[in-house]
Design a protein around this motif. Structure first.
Motif, PDB file in Angstrom:
ATOM      1  N   UNK A  79      33.381  26.622   8.140  1.00 38.59           N
ATOM      2  CA  UNK A  79      33.038  26.071   9.445  1.00 38.59           C
ATOM      3  C   UNK A  79      32.030  24.926   9.275  1.00 38.59           C
ATOM      4  N   UNK A  80      30.975  25.175   8.512  1.00 35.48           N
ATOM      5  CA  UNK A  80      29.970  24.125   8.270  1.00 35.48           C
ATOM      6  C   UNK A  80      30.601  22.924   7.564  1.00 35.48           C
ATOM      7  N   UNK A  81      31.479  23.189   6.627  1.00 34.43           N
ATOM      8  CA  UNK A  81      32.148  22.129   5.878  1.00 34.43           C
ATOM      9  C   UNK A  81      32.970  21.228   6.810  1.00 34.43           C
ATOM     10  N   UNK A  82      33.627  21.817   7.775  1.00 33.57           N
ATOM     11  CA  UNK A  82      34.474  21.058   8.694  1.00 33.57           C
ATOM     12  C   UNK A  82      33.698  20.394   9.828  1.00 33.57           C
ATOM     13  N   UNK A  83      32.590  20.997  10.247  1.00 37.37           N
ATOM     14  CA  UNK A  83      31.907  20.533  11.453  1.00 37.37           C
ATOM     15  C   UNK A  83      30.654  19.702  11.210  1.00 37.37           C
ATOM     16  N   UNK A  84      30.112  19.708  10.018  1.00 39.23           N
ATOM     17  CA  UNK A  84      28.862  19.016   9.749  1.00 39.23           C
ATOM     18  C   UNK A  84      29.104  17.811   8.835  1.00 39.23           C
ATOM     19  N   UNK A  85      28.114  16.959   8.772  1.00 40.08           N
ATOM     20  CA  UNK A  85      28.202  15.753   7.963  1.00 40.08           C
ATOM     21  C   UNK A  85      28.280  16.098   6.482  1.00 40.08           C
ATOM     22  N   UNK A  86      29.196  15.441   5.790  1.00 39.52           N
ATOM     23  CA  UNK A  86      29.325  15.600   4.345  1.00 39.52           C
ATOM     24  C   UNK A  86      28.524  14.481   3.686  1.00 39.52           C
ATOM     25  N   UNK A  87      27.682  14.812   2.753  1.00 48.18           N
ATOM     26  CA  UNK A  87      26.837  13.834   2.070  1.00 48.18           C
ATOM     27  C   UNK A  87      27.527  13.338   0.804  1.00 48.18           C
ATOM     28  N   UNK A  88      28.682  12.683   0.981  1.00 47.37           N
ATOM     29  CA  UNK A  88      29.493  12.262  -0.152  1.00 47.37           C
ATOM     30  C   UNK A  88      28.767  11.243  -1.025  1.00 47.37           C
ATOM     31  N   UNK A  89      28.139  10.248  -0.420  1.00 48.33           N
ATOM     32  CA  UNK A  89      27.436   9.223  -1.205  1.00 48.33           C
ATOM     33  C   UNK A  89      26.292   9.831  -2.004  1.00 48.33           C
ATOM     34  N   UNK A  90      25.579  10.763  -1.412  1.00 47.97           N
ATOM     35  CA  UNK A  90      24.495  11.435  -2.141  1.00 47.97           C
ATOM     36  C   UNK A  90      25.047  12.211  -3.329  1.00 47.97           C
ATOM     37  N   UNK A  91      26.176  12.865  -3.128  1.00 49.21           N
ATOM     38  CA  UNK A  91      26.812  13.590  -4.227  1.00 49.21           C
ATOM     39  C   UNK A  91      27.261  12.660  -5.328  1.00 49.21           C
ATOM     40  N   UNK A  92      27.849  11.522  -4.945  1.00 46.75           N
ATOM     41  CA  UNK A  92      28.254  10.527  -5.941  1.00 46.75           C
ATOM     42  C   UNK A  92      27.056  10.027  -6.740  1.00 46.75           C
TER      43      UNK A  92
END
Length: 88
Positions: A10-23
């Motif tokens: 649910x959190x994965x689908x509904x909240x912001x993903x910090x993709x750039x931070x992960x990269x």
């Protein structure tokens, strides 16, 4: 345990993903290496745009519409490239 937790998804689908931070975290490694799992090159294209470097090691596991290859041949090619890069 996260993979079977409905609240995680649910959190994965509904909240912001910090993709750039992960990269940025992954790119800080001495020898960053990425495997694109799935068709196309969208993730690796985004990674190259956010990393400001052309010297990234990205292995694609499935062919895209620009390159005609069977799924099996592409998988074998990806495994060969992994082996060439010392990944067991």
């Amino acid at each position: 345990s996260e993979a079977t937790d409905p609240e995680y998804w649910y959190r994965h689908l509904r909240h912001t993903v910090q993709l750039c931070s992960g990269f940025k975290t992954l790119l800080a490694d001495e020898h960053p290496f990425f495997i694109e799992v799935g068709p196309g090159h969208s993730l690796s294209t985004f990674l190259k745009e956010t990393s400001n470097t052309k010297a990234l090691s990205v292995i694609h596991t499935l062919p895209n519409h620009h390159r005609r290859a069977s799924d099996l041949n592409q998988l074998y090619s990806a495994l060969g490239k992994l082996w060439e890069n010392g990944i067991q």
